[in-house]
Scaffold this active site. Structure first.
Site, PDB file in Angstrom:
ATOM      1  CB  THR A   1     -40.032  80.192 -37.904  1.00 21.67           C
ATOM      2  OG1 THR A   1     -39.189  79.549 -36.937  1.00 21.67           O
ATOM      3  CG2 THR A   1     -41.021  79.184 -38.478  1.00 21.67           C
TER       4      THR A   1
ATOM      5  CE  LYS B   1     -38.161  76.269 -37.680  1.00 21.85           C
ATOM      6  NZ  LYS B   1     -39.031  76.605 -36.463  1.00 21.85           N
TER       7      LYS B   1
ATOM      8  CB  THR C   1     -39.825  75.830 -32.172  1.00 23.08           C
ATOM      9  OG1 THR C   1     -40.835  76.075 -31.221  1.00 23.08           O
ATOM     10  CG2 THR C   1     -40.202  76.597 -33.425  1.00 23.08           C
TER      11      THR C   1
ATOM     12  CD  GLU D   1     -37.009  83.218 -31.228  1.00 20.19           C
ATOM     13  OE1 GLU D   1     -37.846  82.888 -32.079  1.00 20.19           O
ATOM     14  OE2 GLU D   1     -37.280  83.370 -30.022  1.00 20.19           O
TER      15      GLU D   1
ATOM     16  CG  ASN E   1     -39.666  85.104 -28.411  1.00 24.93           C
ATOM     17  OD1 ASN E   1     -40.293  84.197 -28.931  1.00 24.93           O
ATOM     18  ND2 ASN E   1     -38.351  85.121 -28.365  1.00 24.93           N
TER      19      ASN E   1
ATOM     20  CB  THR F   1     -47.319  92.556 -34.053  1.00 26.89           C
ATOM     21  OG1 THR F   1     -46.184  92.599 -33.160  1.00 26.89           O
ATOM     22  CG2 THR F   1     -48.562  92.208 -33.268  1.00 26.89           C
TER      23      THR F   1
END
Length: 408
Positions: free
Chosen positions: A158, A184, A195, A281, A403, A408
């Site tokens: 992702t 992942k 996740t 991230e 995040n 979007t």
């Protein structure tokens, strides 16, 4: 080569889930995501003994429920099918119906028992699974042009920036046993999985009960000891498939080389865990927290988790600020029986606290150490023989950016 008891682990260059005999994998783009691969699968030539562990989040996604129920029937799985982009979580009866259809269509396409198909999804929560795209992916599963372990490792991602995979070999009963894996995970990662999807394969002969015990034990020391942001998701699982294509004697706790297998298995799980933590991230650094001298396993683990989960520690590492007070504070709120007058802390080899008191050290040396891509924080509680290690990453501006605009 890595020494393991009286044996050695051989690390396979570019190893993956298809490194063990009898496994294949693939992936392709179906349109769930704009341009990236978003549908993947692993297939064993024969039904494989399977073990699984799952998220502790109360909201468990439909694919996770379907997979758990199937595994409980005879502890066998032959095909794993995964989509990214949509999690099929919090989708009610429609979500369950879609997960079951995904399972049934895969079984028909791959000519395997429906109960021998595991399904997994990852991505946006609360969005219905785009079944037309799923059907497109399933229809392509027998097309050899899509068969590639790299395609699979990419299709399950992702917000990850890199694929995560590895494989090792070890000799057992004169047979070369291979253990491979792909995973992942980049955000919403906290101890007890989040996740995060991890798929591990091996060609060893092993009984289900022993495999499940090995996975649970190893998960507590690896996947459950990583964190990125303290959030826990709805879809996480780790599945292990053992198809028994080697001729070793059945592995269990009474096998003379059981510990050799365990340590090789843990090596793979730890390697995947560290790859996940490093790819958090927006992350720029991998942080490793080593806690020693604890009075119990629980104390060692909980202190390590407290330090690795601290946003203040993570931001200090990002800024290369040797602010050891943040580490001590995290140890203190771990809710474990810790004697403040015994605790010692070091940044790598640089001692900053001894027996609860600050040590004079070169701030510039500390700052330079924290600029490394891998940072080790060592905490010695000086209160017992137990130890634990946790892994995480620094907390950066980019984490907020990623995040803040995830949808979007």
């Amino acid at each position: 080569m890595v020494a393991v008891t009286d044996k050695e682990i051989h690390i396979i260059k570019n190893g993956n889930v298809t490194s063990p005999h009898g496994f294949s994998a693939g992936g392709l783009h179906t349109g769930i995501r704009k341009t990236k691969l978003d549908f993947g699968w692993i297939h064993s030539d024969n039904p494989a003994t399977v073990a699984g562990v799952y998220t502790l989040n109360t909201f468990q996604a439909a694919p996770l429920k379907v997979t758990k129920e199937s595994i409980e029937k005879d502890n066998k799985i032959q095909t794993v099918v995964v989509n990214s982009g949509v999690a099929n979580s919090c989708t009610g009866k429609q979500g369950m119906s879609d997960a079951l259809e995904m399972q049934k269509l895969t079984a028909d396409k791959m000519n395997v028992s429906t109960d021998h198909v595991a399904v997994a999804s990852t991505g946006l929560i609360g969005v219905p699974l785009p079944m037309d795209n799923i059907r497109t992916g399933i229809e392509a599963m027998t097309n050899r042009e899509h068969y590639s372990p790299a395609n699979f490792a990419t299709a399950i991602l992702t917000t990850d920036t890199v694929t995560k995979h590895m494989a090792v070999q070890i000799e057992i009963d004169g047979e070369t046993i291979t253990i491979g894996g792909a995973a992942k995970g980049s955000g919403m990662i906290d101890p007890n999985m989040a996740t995060m999807l991890s798929f591990i394969t091996t060609d060893a002969v092993i009984d289900h009960e022993s495999l499940q015990k090995a996975l649970k034990h190893t998960t507590n020391q690896t996947f459950n000891m990583i964190t990125v942001d303290g959030d826990s998701s709805t879809n996480d699982m780790v599945l292990v498939m053992a198809n028994g294509q080697q001729n070793n004697s059945v592995l269990n706790e009474s096998h003379p080389q059981w510990n050799d297998f365990l340590q090789a298995f843990q090596y793979v799980c730890e390697g995947l865990s560290k790859q996940i933590a490093r790819d958090g991230e927006g992350a720029t650094k991998l942080i490793e927290v080593n806690v020693t001298g604890a009075a119990s396993n629980e104390t060692a683990s909980q202190v390590a988790k407290a330090v690795i989960s601290s946003s203040l520690v993570k931001t200090a590492i990002y800024g290369s600020d040797p602010n050891w007070g943040r580490i001590i504070t995290a140890v203190g709120y771990s809710e474990q029986p810790v004697d403040p007058d015994k605790v010692s802390v070091s940044l790598g080899e640089i001692a900053v606290v001894e027996s609860g008191l600050p040590v004079d050290f070169d701030e510039n040396e500390g700052k330079q150490y924290l600029e490394n891509e891998t940072v080790k924080l060592n905490v010695d509680l000086q209160d017992g023989p137990y130890e634990a290690t946790a892994w995480g990453c620094d907390l950066t501006y980019d984490y907020v950016k990623i995040n803040a605009s995830y949808r979007t």
